[in-house]
Write an enzyme that holds these catalytic residues in place. Structure first.
Site, PDB file in Angstrom:
ATOM      1  N   SER A 133      55.990  77.976   9.698  1.00  0.00           N
ATOM      2  CA  SER A 133      56.304  78.706   8.587  1.00  0.00           C
ATOM      3  C   SER A 133      56.104  78.101   7.614  1.00  0.00           C
ATOM      4  CB  SER A 133      57.840  78.283   8.781  1.00  0.00           C
ATOM      5  OG  SER A 133      58.026  79.276   7.126  1.00  0.00           O
ATOM      6  N   TYR A 146      66.277  74.489   7.723  1.00  0.00           N
ATOM      7  CA  TYR A 146      65.269  75.772   8.249  1.00  0.00           C
ATOM      8  C   TYR A 146      63.845  74.346   7.863  1.00  0.00           C
ATOM      9  CZ  TYR A 146      62.341  78.850   8.847  1.00  0.00           C
ATOM     10  OH  TYR A 146      61.416  80.350   9.056  1.00  0.00           O
TER      11      TYR A 146
END
Ligand SMILES: NC(=O)c1ccc[n+]([C@@H]2O[C@H](COP(=O)([O-])OP(=O)(O)OC[C@H]3O[C@@H](n4cnc5c(N)ncnc54)[C@H](OP(=O)(O)O)[C@@H]3O)[C@@H](O)[C@H]2O)c1
Length: 253
Positions: A133, A146
């Protein structure tokens, strides 16, 4: 074609887009995810549905992944896409463990379970593609778990790219910026202020984020899928250990 490609998290969003693009290009796919109904819906959208398999499993459980691949003799590649997002905060309700177990340990286990089958494939180059990401390159307040999981996947990509080079297995990561998927609907629904519908908030969110992207829009699943298709193809045989930002210029490292 050279054998099956496994896609984890293929029942929705980016995984579903990747499945559609790879099926269009003639690959046979094994679709992993926990929800069989969602996997079947993806399969029904694919070109030549009978050529593909759905295998429900939870990637946090290596035994389930092993079982899902029990009838497979070799694999050409893997797209390790499954993951969960959202914030976490230290305390009773902390989601740290759930996020790390899924995004990092789950991806690690998926790759380890696929590897013996990838090594058996006779293609001159085989492919592992990890979906990290933009949050794997830049930290963000309240998203420590995350971001940590996605940064770690980049380190993991570089390590196994070196380990597996002698087996002619290319390992690369894709780092998407914001992608407009079902997950965006979910985030918009959670963040919509009083008096604004989830859909109104989604449109505003996408418009605001698009203004920060040099190429003027957030990504669609298809943008990520076409990068994955390139990395799965022979066109990328000399690339390994990279983490490629697919973010319209928002991230240039
Ligand atoms: N959307 C974005 O803006 C964006 C940006 C950057 C990176 N990403 C990354 O892209 C990947 C896909 O995200 P998405 O946006 O497409 O979200 P999504 O629609 O929620 O897809 C995630 C998929 O992972 C599966 N999954 C989750 N936990 C699992 C588990 N324990 N075992 C097996 N499968 C599991 C889910 O299916 P089940 O619930 O059925 O298991 C789901 O199909 C994720 O790794 C995410 O972090 C997304």
């Amino acid at each position: 074609m050279t054998g099956y490609i496994v896609i984890s998290g293929a029942g929705s969003g980016i995984g579903r887009s990747i499945a559609q693009t790879l099926a269009e290009r003639g690959y046979s796919l094994i679709l992993l995810g926990r929800n069989l109904e969602n996997l079947e819906s993806t399969k029904n959208l694919l070109k030549n549905p009978s050529q593909h398999q759905c295998q429900p499993c939870d990637i946090r459980n290596s035994g389930e992944i092993h079982q899902a691949l029990a009838n497979v003799s070799s694999l050409y590649g893997l797209i390790a896409n499954a993951g969960i997002g959202g914030e976490n905060q230290y305390g009773d309700q902390d989601r740290w463990q759930e996020i790390i177990d899924t995004n990092l340990t789950g991806t690690y286990q998926t790759i380890q379970e696929c590897l013996p089958l990838i090594k058996k494939n006779p293609a001159p180059f085989k492919k592992i593609i990890i979906i990290s990401s933009g949050a794997g390159k830049r930290g963000r307040a309240r998203f420590a778990a995350y971001c940590s999981s996605k940064f770690a996947l980049i380190g993991f990509t570089q390590s196994i790219a070196q380990e597996l080079a002698e087996h002619r297995i290319n390992v690369n990561a894709i780092c998407p910026g914001l992608v407009d998927t079902e997950r965006t609907d979910f985030i918009a629904a959670a963040l919509a202020p009083e008096g604004q519908s989830a859909e109104e908030h989604r449109v505003l969110m996408i418009r605001e984020r698009s203004q920060t992207v040099p190429l003027g829009r957030v990504a669609q699943g298809d943008d990520i899928a076409r990068t994955a298709a390139f990395l799965a193809s022979g066109e990328s045989d000399y690339l390994t250990g990279l983490s490629i930002s697919v973010a319209g210029g928002s991230e240039m490292n």
